[in-house]
Design an enzyme around this catalytic site. Structure first.
Site, PDB file in Angstrom:
ATOM      1  N   HIS A 115       0.818  -1.201   0.000  1.00  0.00           N
ATOM      2  CA  HIS A 115       0.000   0.000   0.000  1.00  0.00           C
ATOM      3  C   HIS A 115       0.860   1.262   0.000  1.00  0.00           C
ATOM      4  CE1 HIS A 115      -3.148  -2.759   0.380  1.00  0.00           C
ATOM      5  NE2 HIS A 115      -3.219  -2.845   1.682  1.00  0.00           N
ATOM      6  N   GLU A 168      -7.007  -6.977  -4.941  1.00  0.00           N
ATOM      7  CA  GLU A 168      -5.572  -6.709  -5.072  1.00  0.00           C
ATOM      8  C   GLU A 168      -4.967  -7.787  -5.959  1.00  0.00           C
ATOM      9  OE1 GLU A 168      -4.089  -6.484  -1.082  1.00  0.00           O
ATOM     10  OE2 GLU A 168      -5.415  -4.836  -0.555  1.00  0.00           O
ATOM     11  N   GLU A 196      -5.062 -13.011   1.371  1.00  0.00           N
ATOM     12  CA  GLU A 196      -4.189 -12.070   0.672  1.00  0.00           C
ATOM     13  C   GLU A 196      -2.717 -12.261   1.042  1.00  0.00           C
ATOM     14  OE1 GLU A 196      -4.573  -7.965   2.077  1.00  0.00           O
ATOM     15  OE2 GLU A 196      -6.306  -8.620   3.247  1.00  0.00           O
TER      16      GLU A 196
END
Length: 291
Positions: free
Chosen positions: A120, A150, A246
């Site tokens: 990020h 993502e 993730e």
């Protein structure tokens, strides 16, 4: 006029500052403050059918943003231009699908090259170059509920080291997807993915937890700490919980395959398994963009 017990008061310690606590005690004369945050958080971890319907729509809008991002990727384009294309597409879709909603805080983070190493990191004005590793993060916010997509992409064919690491992270992602089911524990899921990365010789490059819950988000409060996929969280998954998978690997500058590799899907836990509500494809077969 509302009255207060002198013996105890309900409060939430997760965001009550010491100064505010002292003021509260002075005003109310309480002898004990009872923290209701853990119980409140536990109830929030299990979503209503209405919340799940909204989260499902958020995942769909995230896919819309992802498609716009992928279409905007080309050599010489700046990170910021790609990010704006994805954000604009999501905002237009939210406005179409939710004409009575308020619009705030829908955003895209898009990084290239070594700027991908933090997942990020801030978007920059860097121009994309052939061979770049790319990191796409689309975050629609609908009525205060956030969702996310993502993906790792490459502009042109990745080198052999990058492709090996990317495939390993995709395999960890797919392992995580298979582990989400009622009865599984957050820590147990982490242990399985950690073992996989250790077998691949990549555990030292793992960045942080492997997933989290979804729901209401603000800059001051957000997802439930008790539903983070981390080694120190032993929460048992149950129906109507919504979590992400993730995994991320970050490879330091100067190391073959340098950059950040990250995939992210959203799953709704059901009675016997889990439904993946993210539709955007992942992996080298789908996300190598012609240079």
């Amino acid at each position: 006029m509302r009255t207060f017990s002198l013996r105890e008061q309900d409060m939430t310690a997760d965001h009550l500052t010491l100064a505010a606590r002292n003021t509260l005690e002075a005003l109310l004369g309480t002898r004990e403050l009872v923290d209701i945050a853990p119980a409140t958080m536990a109830k929030r971890m299990v979503k209503s059918d209405e919340e799940i319907a909204l989260i499902r729509e958020g995942a769909r809008v995230a896919d819309v943003g992802g498609a716009a991002v992928r279409d905007a990727i080309r050599s010489g384009t700046r990170e910021i231009d790609v990010a704006m294309a994805g954000r604009d597409a999501m905002e237009l879709e939210i406005a179409r699908a939710f004409p009575d909603s308020e619009m705030r805080d829908t955003w895209v983070w898009f990084q290239s090259g070594l700027n991908t190493d933090g997942a990020h990191n801030p978007v920059t004005m860097r121009q994309l170059q052939p061979g770049d590793i790319l990191s796409m993060n689309t975050f629609p916010m609908i009525s205060g509920y956030y969702t996310a997509l993502e993906r790792t992409l490459f502009l042109g064919e990745p080198d052999a080291d990058s492709l090996r690491i990317w495939k390993a992270n995709v395999a960890a992602h797919e392992l995580g997807l298979s582990l989400i089911k009622p009865g599984a524990t957050c820590s147990g899921i982490c242990d399985e993915i950690n073992r996989f990365f250790a077998d691949e010789g990549l555990l030292q490059y793992r960045s942080f937890g492997y997933g989290h819950s979804f729901g209401v988000l603000s800059h001051y409060y957000g997802r439930e700490a008790g539903l983070e996929l981390r080694e120190d969280i032993d929460t048992v998954l149950e129906p109507n919980m919504v979590v992400s998978i993730e995994p991320m690997l970050w490879i330091p500058e100067g190391t073959p395959g340098a950059g950040g590799y990250r995939e992210h899907d959203i799953l709704v836990v059901g009675d016997t398994g889990a439904e993946n509500i993210t539709g955007f494809p992942y992996g080298p077969e789908a996300n190598i963009v012609a240079a």
